[in-house]
Structures are given as structure tokens and as C-alpha cells.
Design a protein around this motif. Structure first.
Motif, PDB file in Angstrom:
ATOM      1  N   LEU A 240       0.581  -1.314  -0.055  1.00  0.00           N
ATOM      2  CA  LEU A 240      -0.285   0.357   0.116  1.00  0.00           C
ATOM      3  C   LEU A 240       0.885   1.249   0.138  1.00  0.00           C
ATOM      4  N   ILE A 241       0.079   2.044  -1.021  1.00  0.00           N
ATOM      5  CA  ILE A 241       1.222   3.513  -0.993  1.00  0.00           C
ATOM      6  C   ILE A 241      -0.197   4.301  -0.484  1.00  0.00           C
ATOM      7  N   ILE A 242       0.640   5.474   0.705  1.00  0.00           N
ATOM      8  CA  ILE A 242      -0.210   6.438   1.004  1.00  0.00           C
ATOM      9  C   ILE A 242       0.651   7.591   1.120  1.00  0.00           C
ATOM     10  N   THR A 243      -0.431   9.055   0.829  1.00  0.00           N
ATOM     11  CA  THR A 243       0.389   9.596   0.346  1.00  0.00           C
ATOM     12  C   THR A 243      -0.910  10.512   1.164  1.00  0.00           C
ATOM     13  N   ASP A 244       0.418  12.254   0.738  1.00  0.00           N
ATOM     14  CA  ASP A 244      -0.620  13.831   1.406  1.00  0.00           C
ATOM     15  C   ASP A 244      -1.793  13.333   0.378  1.00  0.00           C
ATOM     16  N   SER A 245      -2.869  14.241   0.636  1.00  0.00           N
ATOM     17  CA  SER A 245      -3.741  14.538  -0.318  1.00  0.00           C
ATOM     18  C   SER A 245      -3.794  14.918  -1.488  1.00  0.00           C
ATOM     19  N   GLN A 246      -2.815  16.473  -0.883  1.00  0.00           N
ATOM     20  CA  GLN A 246      -2.308  17.273  -2.168  1.00  0.00           C
ATOM     21  C   GLN A 246      -1.803  16.953  -3.061  1.00  0.00           C
ATOM     22  N   ALA A 247      -0.646  15.629  -2.599  1.00  0.00           N
ATOM     23  CA  ALA A 247       0.209  15.288  -4.151  1.00  0.00           C
ATOM     24  C   ALA A 247      -0.521  13.703  -4.269  1.00  0.00           C
ATOM     25  N   PHE A 248      -1.442  13.762  -4.559  1.00  0.00           N
ATOM     26  CA  PHE A 248      -2.447  12.701  -5.442  1.00  0.00           C
ATOM     27  C   PHE A 248      -1.889  12.241  -5.809  1.00  0.00           C
ATOM     28  N   LYS A 249      -2.335  13.744  -7.832  1.00  0.00           N
ATOM     29  CA  LYS A 249      -1.829  13.636  -8.701  1.00  0.00           C
ATOM     30  C   LYS A 249      -0.302  13.362  -9.446  1.00  0.00           C
ATOM     31  N   ILE A 250       0.287  13.973  -8.344  1.00  0.00           N
ATOM     32  CA  ILE A 250       1.660  13.776  -8.356  1.00  0.00           C
ATOM     33  C   ILE A 250       1.638  12.140  -8.132  1.00  0.00           C
ATOM     34  N   VAL A 251       1.621  11.905  -7.452  1.00  0.00           N
ATOM     35  CA  VAL A 251       2.000  10.590  -6.718  1.00  0.00           C
ATOM     36  C   VAL A 251       1.413   9.181  -7.694  1.00  0.00           C
TER      37      VAL A 251
END
Length: 395
Positions: A240-251
Motif C-alpha cells: 500500500l502507498i499512502i500519500t498526502d491528499s494534495q500530492a495525490f495527482k503527482i504520486v
């Protein structure tokens, strides 16, 4: 962080009429002078809070409140604050002065606790002043009451033992990761560093998920989005990868569908609230009209900047996605607006600063006002086109 955040503590609220002995009992339990004690009714004018370890139960937050039967104009405001604390609490200690008991007032106040589904125990304080005849009378009127004397340490210790027994049956907040990943799995936490990130530390959601991973034996890699590509090349067994919401698109572009991807906010939405209701909030967006009123609610207070996720990024992305202009209102901190019915949609933060019970009550208030509510992570995933993907990762 060496101190358990209040959002992870069991909130225990002291309630009752003025001069019932709530403050005396709190001081006796904590063995500290937390609240001012006086024979003058209404000494406690605002909520007083004390975080402590209730051994062997664990971390709790005790909340002493103003008395219910203060009928002055100022007293009404104090009672309103008490009700707000009830909405955020997990358990109530309803304290009664056995020599000054009013069944009608008691029933009215207990109905309020039942309204917000708050478990409670009824305590008759000042036991040393109550005659045996009066005790029997109270036992015939009330069920499951407990007598205690705040002036008697052994009596207080016995009461603490009873309190712990009552608290042990409370439902624990669900794990953030359990059921999504298993013991020994590897999770990657993507933590962007920008002006919104506190210097020298992680933000609370990141800390809480990291601790949850440790509690469940989940191996964790913490990285910035700028190093994520190399992390994925070096580690092939990621669950699983968990990211900050604001970096969703980049990640999402970097991950390229190789691994399940979700956000910190969506994990908190699952833990703190009701994903199905948050999804209904997303479904409202396509039907919003020009000039619709939207409330953006946060439970913490922080300085805002030109990159603020709630005040800047979400409004900008939402208006760009819909091609419409909306009227945004903002609330921060502990208070939740009373005029929820004035809004067409409510967008709430992840809720890392409040308990699950408090978030559930907020969702219920929104539903009661006939307005849908959603969550930061959910709406950002929707606005960037990866909501379905991010939900699949945790369901």
C-alpha cells in the motif's frame, strides 16, 4: 511526539447541576487541584480539561463542565458549551448531590445524553453527608447509581476501579491499517515537504499512521514524492502507498497503477466516520448550482498560507472542476456551526484532532440538517480523478 494526542484519548465528561461536586470529584480522581472548588454555585464557568493516564485503562481526557441548572443569560451560554463537549465525549460521569436531588432535571439531562448516544454512570457525591434513609430513597428512584465521597481516598479509589470497568466495555477506535494490510507487509508513506508542513516534525495524521503501523507489525518506508520513484524501484513487495491528499495527482503518476494508492485523509475518513456518507457528499457536487454555499470545516487551528489546503486549494480545484463559482465559508477549531442547513455541501477535514464519536456526531448533525458532508481526502481524490482507485485500495 511523546504525549498521546487528545484525539486518541477517551474523553470522560463530568456533568450535573451546579454545586453537585463535579470539580471536587475530578480533583480527587486526578489527585490534583485541576478545578476550583467552592461552596458558591456556578464556580466552574467554562470547561476545564485534564489529560492523564488512568492506570491500567490508558490515556484519557477528563472534562469538567459548568452546572446544568444555571438559568442566567451567562449560564445559558455555559450550558451551550457543555452540550458541545457532550457531542465530543465518549463517556459521562453524571454527578448528583444526594441532598439536593431533582428527578425532573435529572431525567431531562439524561435524555440529552441518550440523544447523543453517550454512555454514562450516575454518581451520588458527598456520601459522607447522606443518611442511610436518604440512600435507600435514592436507590428506589434511580438504577445503577454509585455512592462516592470525594473526601475519602479509599472511596475515590474504589470509584476509579468501577470507572475503569465501565470504560473497558467501550468500543475502541478502529485501527487505521488493520484489515487493509497484514503483519509483515510493507507500506510507503509519501510526505511532501512544503510551506504547510511544520518545520522539524511530521503532522499528526502522519504520526498516527506511523504508530498504527508499528502497533500492527507493518514495515513502513517514509519518503518525499521527489524520492518516491527510486523507492519503488528498490522495493518490489509494497502492499500500500499512502500519500498526502494534495500530492495525490503527482504520486498517482509515479505509481502508475503498480500498487494500491490511498491518502492519509481517506484512511481517517474510514476510521473516524462513515465512508458511504462521505461518498454521498461527493455525489452532490455535480448538482451544485452557481453560487452554492459550501462550508469548509477544520477541527484544528493553524496559520493559513497561499498553499492552505482548505482555504485555497480545495476551493480552487472545486471551482475549476465544475466551472462554477461558489460561496465558501470556513470554520476552524472546536466549534461546529449551528446553521448547517444554510449550506449546500459541507467539506470536513480528516478529523485527526477529534475522536470518532465527535466525528460521528458531526455527520449526524449534517444529516439532521439535510445537508451532505464529505472529507478533504475524498474530495481531492475526486477532483483529481482517482477517487475510485483510492477507495479500492482500502475496501
Amino acid at each position: 511526539m511523546q504525549i498521546t494526542p487528545n484525539s486518541n484519548r477517551t474523553h470522560i465528561i463530568f456533568l450535573g447541576s451546579t454545586n453537585a461536586g463535579k470539580s471536587s470529584l475530578l480533583n480527587a480522581i486526578t489527585e490534583q487541584e485541576i478545578s476550583i472548588v467552592s461552596d458558591i454555585k456556578g464556580t466552574t464557568t467554562d470547561s476545564v480539561k485534564k489529560a492523564m493516564e488512568l492506570i491500567p485503562f490508558g490515556p484519557v481526557l477528563f472534562i469538567d463542565t459548568a452546572g446544568f441548572n444555571d438559568n442566567s443569560e451567562l449560564g445559558k451560554l455555559r450550558i451551550e458549551k457543555t452540550i458541545k463537549e457532550i457531542k465530543k465525549s465518549d463517556f459521562a460521569i453524571y454527578v448528583i448531590d444526594g441532598n439536593d436531588f431533582n428527578k425532573k432535571i435529572y431525567d431531562e439531562n439524561i435524555s440529552l445524553l441518550k440523544k447523543y448516544n453517550l454512555p454514562f454512570i450516575t454518581v451520588i457525591n458527598k456520601e459522607e453527608t447522606i443518611s442511610n434513609e436518604k440512600k435507600e430513597e435514592l436507590k428506589n428512584i434511580l438504577k445503577d447509581l454509585y455512592f462516592v465521597s470525594a473526601k475519602n481516598r479509599n472511596s475515590v479509589l474504589d470509584f476509579k476501579k468501577l470507572l475503569i470497568e465501565k470504560l473497558d466495555v467501550l468500543e475502541e477506535e478502529p485501527s487505521l491499517l488493520k484489515g487493509i494490510v497484514e503483519y509483515g507487509d510493507t507500506v510507503v508513506m509519501v510526505v511532501p515537504i512544503d510551506s504547510e508542513a511544520p518545520k522539524g516534525r511530521l503532522i499528526l495524521p502522519q504520526v498516527q499512521i506511523l504508530r498504527d503501523a508499528l502497533d500492527n507489525g507493518v514495515k513502513t518506508i517514509v519518503t518525499r514524492d521527489t524520492e518516491l520513484a527510486s523507492v519503488l524501484e528498490e522495493n518490489k513487495n509494497i502492499k500500500l502507498i499512502i500519500t498526502d491528499s494534495q500530492a495525490f495527482k503527482i504520486v498517482d503518476k509515479i505509481v502508475a497503477d503498480r500498487y494500491p494508492l490511498t491518502s492519509f485523509s481517506i484512511l481517517f475518513a474510514k476510521q473516524k466516520g462513515d465512508l458511504n456518507k462521505f461518498i454521498k457528499g461527493i455525489e452532490v457536487i455535480k448538482n451544485l448550482k452557481e453560487g452554492a454555499k459550501i462550508l469548509i470545516a477544520e477541527t484544528c487551528s493553524h496559520n493559513t498560507s497561499h498553499e492552505d489546503i482548505g482555504r485555497v486549494k480545495i476551493p480552487m480545484l472545486l471551482q475549476k472542476k465544475t466551472g462554477k463559482h461558489f460561496n465558501f465559508s470556513f470554520s476552524m477549531g472546536k466549534d461546529f456551526p449551528e446553521n448547517l442547513g444554510d449550506f449546500d455541501l459541507i467539506i470536513h477535514c480528516g478529523g485527526c484532532m477529534i475522536t470518532r464519536k465527535a466525528m460521528e456526531n458531526r455527520i449526524a448533525e449534517c444529516n439532521g440538517a439535510g445537508v451532505q458532508v464529505t472529507n478533504y481526502g475524498m474530495i481531492i481524490a475526486y477532483l483529481t480523478g482517482i477517487l475510485e482507485k483510492s477507495l479500492q485500495a482500502i475496501l
